[in-house]
Write a protein that holds these residues in place. Structure first.
Motif, PDB file in Angstrom:
ATOM      1  N   ASP A 100       0.884  -1.339  -0.206  1.00  0.00           N
ATOM      2  CA  ASP A 100       0.299  -0.578   0.128  1.00  0.00           C
ATOM      3  C   ASP A 100       0.583   1.330  -0.413  1.00  0.00           C
ATOM      4  N   LYS A 101       1.944   0.969   1.022  1.00  0.00           N
ATOM      5  CA  LYS A 101       3.116   2.780   1.161  1.00  0.00           C
ATOM      6  C   LYS A 101       3.813   2.427  -0.766  1.00  0.00           C
ATOM      7  N   ILE A 102       4.040   1.255  -0.740  1.00  0.00           N
ATOM      8  CA  ILE A 102       4.906   1.887  -1.946  1.00  0.00           C
ATOM      9  C   ILE A 102       4.323   1.552  -4.026  1.00  0.00           C
ATOM     10  N   HIS A 103       3.128   1.172  -3.364  1.00  0.00           N
ATOM     11  CA  HIS A 103       1.695   1.887  -4.452  1.00  0.00           C
ATOM     12  C   HIS A 103       1.583   3.558  -3.882  1.00  0.00           C
ATOM     13  N   ALA A 104       1.225   4.020  -3.353  1.00  0.00           N
ATOM     14  CA  ALA A 104       1.467   5.751  -3.366  1.00  0.00           C
ATOM     15  C   ALA A 104       2.312   6.527  -3.539  1.00  0.00           C
ATOM     16  N   GLN A 105       3.705   5.669  -2.883  1.00  0.00           N
ATOM     17  CA  GLN A 105       5.107   6.522  -2.903  1.00  0.00           C
ATOM     18  C   GLN A 105       5.479   6.640  -4.095  1.00  0.00           C
ATOM     19  N   THR A 106       5.231   5.261  -4.108  1.00  0.00           N
ATOM     20  CA  THR A 106       6.717   5.244  -5.566  1.00  0.00           C
ATOM     21  C   THR A 106       5.773   5.392  -6.756  1.00  0.00           C
ATOM     22  N   MET A 107       5.188   3.610  -6.976  1.00  0.00           N
ATOM     23  CA  MET A 107       4.715   2.172  -7.842  1.00  0.00           C
ATOM     24  C   MET A 107       3.841   3.834  -9.225  1.00  0.00           C
ATOM     25  N   THR A 108       2.988   4.510  -9.163  1.00  0.00           N
ATOM     26  CA  THR A 108       2.145   4.743  -8.916  1.00  0.00           C
ATOM     27  C   THR A 108       2.728   6.273  -9.659  1.00  0.00           C
ATOM     28  N   PRO A 109       2.990   7.345  -8.770  1.00  0.00           N
ATOM     29  CA  PRO A 109       3.463   8.739  -9.554  1.00  0.00           C
ATOM     30  C   PRO A 109       4.992   8.141 -10.507  1.00  0.00           C
ATOM     31  N   VAL A 110       6.132   6.548 -10.014  1.00  0.00           N
ATOM     32  CA  VAL A 110       7.162   7.090 -11.119  1.00  0.00           C
ATOM     33  C   VAL A 110       6.092   6.535 -12.419  1.00  0.00           C
ATOM     34  N   ALA A 111       5.604   5.276 -12.014  1.00  0.00           N
ATOM     35  CA  ALA A 111       4.868   4.819 -13.391  1.00  0.00           C
ATOM     36  C   ALA A 111       4.151   5.848 -14.559  1.00  0.00           C
ATOM     37  N   HIS A 112       3.517   6.782 -13.492  1.00  0.00           N
ATOM     38  CA  HIS A 112       2.788   7.300 -14.442  1.00  0.00           C
ATOM     39  C   HIS A 112       3.841   8.778 -14.908  1.00  0.00           C
ATOM     40  N   LEU A 113       4.491   9.353 -14.010  1.00  0.00           N
ATOM     41  CA  LEU A 113       5.165   9.987 -15.075  1.00  0.00           C
ATOM     42  C   LEU A 113       6.388   9.134 -16.057  1.00  0.00           C
ATOM     43  N   CYS A 114       6.762   8.351 -15.753  1.00  0.00           N
ATOM     44  CA  CYS A 114       7.611   7.931 -16.920  1.00  0.00           C
ATOM     45  C   CYS A 114       6.473   7.711 -18.281  1.00  0.00           C
ATOM     46  N   TRP A 115       5.511   7.047 -17.615  1.00  0.00           N
ATOM     47  CA  TRP A 115       4.467   6.310 -19.606  1.00  0.00           C
ATOM     48  C   TRP A 115       3.867   7.548 -19.689  1.00  0.00           C
ATOM     49  N   SER A 116       3.981   8.597 -19.168  1.00  0.00           N
ATOM     50  CA  SER A 116       3.500  10.558 -19.404  1.00  0.00           C
ATOM     51  C   SER A 116       4.653  10.689 -20.219  1.00  0.00           C
ATOM     52  N   SER A 117       5.926  10.547 -20.242  1.00  0.00           N
ATOM     53  CA  SER A 117       6.715  10.934 -20.831  1.00  0.00           C
ATOM     54  C   SER A 117       7.116  10.058 -22.034  1.00  0.00           C
ATOM     55  N   ALA A 118       6.752   8.813 -22.280  1.00  0.00           N
ATOM     56  CA  ALA A 118       7.128   7.974 -23.297  1.00  0.00           C
ATOM     57  C   ALA A 118       6.040   8.511 -24.135  1.00  0.00           C
ATOM     58  N   TRP A 119       4.793   8.641 -23.673  1.00  0.00           N
ATOM     59  CA  TRP A 119       3.842   8.683 -25.161  1.00  0.00           C
ATOM     60  C   TRP A 119       4.291  10.440 -25.510  1.00  0.00           C
ATOM     61  N   ALA A 120       4.858  11.792 -24.226  1.00  0.00           N
ATOM     62  CA  ALA A 120       5.030  12.559 -24.806  1.00  0.00           C
ATOM     63  C   ALA A 120       5.814  12.477 -26.099  1.00  0.00           C
ATOM     64  N   GLY A 121       6.573  11.790 -25.567  1.00  0.00           N
ATOM     65  CA  GLY A 121       7.813  11.864 -26.749  1.00  0.00           C
ATOM     66  C   GLY A 121       7.028  11.654 -28.482  1.00  0.00           C
ATOM     67  N   ILE A 122       6.161   9.556 -28.002  1.00  0.00           N
ATOM     68  CA  ILE A 122       5.598   9.825 -29.567  1.00  0.00           C
ATOM     69  C   ILE A 122       4.668  10.781 -30.011  1.00  0.00           C
ATOM     70  N   ALA A 123       4.289  11.692 -28.964  1.00  0.00           N
ATOM     71  CA  ALA A 123       2.913  12.788 -29.464  1.00  0.00           C
ATOM     72  C   ALA A 123       4.233  13.579 -30.236  1.00  0.00           C
TER      73      ALA A 123
END
Ligand SMILES: Cc1cc2nc3c(=O)[nH]c(=O)nc-3n(C[C@H](O)[C@H](O)[C@H](O)COP(=O)(O)OP(=O)(O)OC[C@H]3O[C@@H](n4cnc5c(N)ncnc54)[C@H](O)[C@@H]3O)c2cc1C
Length: 408
Positions: A243-266
């Protein structure tokens, strides 16, 4: 950003009281070399739905797989700013390579943030840096889709030995990875939401293919279903609850990294549209083609996309080690909304770029084809369905106050 920047990593500062100096001067060149390898095989990777082997080999050669690992464990201590810049640069070259890199770095971030102080996880950090191991992710299970905060498969405990059998509906590059970071129910008698995170390496698990798909885009991620069978030691479970890992790292880092990859495609799509408009105008004595308004729209949504990512990136970086701030309703809403907004803006940008190029963008061949980028970026809103995310945060959104001023 400064070429030489002081990085006060919590673990490092705690152990030595001395900040490490992170040398970022080589990051851009190393990333450019990997991006060149990725661009060279992007079309073939898509056509044959094959793993981008040359790109990942180049990432290993240029030691990018371990770049985020702190220097004391053999890496370069790259920050979230560095990693997201790399995701963007790779996204411009090959969507699948960028997404593989983004997923791998998310797992590495969990290892760094939540494995420090654990003998097994610190040894694994050293291995990621020295062997340039590629880590995959297993969260999706059975028919449970993107409901990551619920697990069916439980860790079985026999003394200090543990085992896990998991119906992993999707593991991208599962067959090519050197290790997997997976969630599971803590024990047989635990509730589905009482989860742990495990880091396992290929010498202690087997994967049997259970599901093949013929996917529309992101074909190089080689996302297939597997039955995962693991036997190992209880040391492999992260000390903190998921629960802690999800809130503090997994979700934030995944969403930031995925979004940056999608921005690169755009960005790649906008670049194609710009080249097309310029060429068309040159061929028509300076007269702009009718699709030019769509090009302006594409540039506008790309600007919005970059702004939303960088604003959230600044907030995350400012509170990276502040558990309370990261767990707050406001931060959790904004990090989840980032994924929704970034994915929608990325799709809108690529769509506008295609309409700017007209027939030249619509055709699958030629210099201005936007087809592959469009198919790839369409994975963004469904990679954890946006509607699922919006439904999950609706109560939190109702509880948080409407801002009284433009800046907090
Ligand atoms: C490019 C890409 C790469 C991915 N890589 C990984 C990875 O490496 N590791 C990983 O764990 N996950 C991966 N995923 C999966 C992702 O994390 C989500 O699990 C997935 O997108 C499903 O999200 P969702 O449940 O929100 O949406 P949906 O797919 O829309 O599912 C919603 C719900 O519909 C129901 N449902 C769906 N399909 C069926 C069916 N056939 N029969 C009955 N009910 C059904 C389920 O109840 C499900 O909860 C990847 C997804 C994409 C697009």
């Amino acid at each position: 950003m400064n070429v030489q920047e002081t990085d006060f990593r919590k673990t490092t500062a705690e152990k030595t009281s001395q900040p490490f100096v992170v040398d970022r001067s080589t990051f851009a060149d190393r990333t450019a070399a990997v991006a060149a390898a990725a661009a060279g095989e992007a079309e073939d990777v898509d056509r044959h739905a094959r793993f981008p082997q040359k790109a990942i080999d180049a990432a290993r050669r240029h030691r990018l797989l371990g770049v985020q690992i702190p220097q004391e464990f053999g890496g370069d201590g790259a920050s979230i700013f560095d990693i997201t810049d790399m995701c963007y640069a790779l996204g411009r070259a090959c969507s699948s390579t960028a997404m593989i890199f983004a997923m791998h770095q998310t797992k590495v971030a969990c290892l760094i943030r939540h494995g420090s102080g654990s003998r097994y996880h610190e040894a694994l950090m050293r291995r990621v840096a020295s062997e340039q191991m590629l880590l995959a992710s297993s969260t999706t299970e059975g028919q449970n889709g993107g409901n990551i905060r619920f697990s069916t498969a439980a860790v079985e405990h026999t003394g200090s030995e543990i085992s896990l059998v998991r119906n992993a509906t999707v593991i991208s590059y599962g067959a090519q990875a050197d290790g997997i970071v997976t969630i599971a129910r803590r024990a047989n008698d635990a509730a589905g939401s009482d989860q742990v995170l495990l880091a396992i390496t290929k010498d202690d698990y087997t994967l049997e293919r259970s599901l093949e798909w013929e996917t529309l885009g992101m074909r190089g991620t080689c996302s297939a279903g597997f039955e995962l069978k693991f036997k190992g030691s209880s040391e492999q479970i992260f000390p903190e609850g998921y629960d802690k890992i999800h809130a503090q790292t997994m979700t934030p880092v995944a969403h930031l990294c995925w979004s940056s990859a999608w921005a690169g495609i755009a960005a790649a799509a906008v670049e194609r549209a710009q080249l097309f408009i310029r060429k068309a105008a040159r061929g028509a004595g300076g007269q702009l083609p009718p699709g030019v308004a769509h090009f302006t729209a594409a540039k506008m949504t790309l600007a919005k996309l970059r702004a939303v990512i960088t604003a959230t990136l600044d907030t995350y970086a400012a509170h990276e080690h502040d558990e309370r701030a990261l767990s707050s309703l406001d931060f959790q809403s904004s990090i989840n909304l980032l994924k929704v907004e970034a994915s929608e803006l990325a799709v809108a940008t690529v769509m506008s770029a295609m309409r700017a190029c007209g027939l030249s963008g619509y055709r699958n061949d030629g210099d201005f084809s936007v087809g592959r980028l469009l198919r790839d970026v369409l994975s963004a809103p469904i990679m954890i369905n946006n509607e699922r995310i919006l439904a999950n945060i609706s109560t939190a959104s109702l509880m948080s106050t409407v801002p009284a001023c433009l800046r907090d």
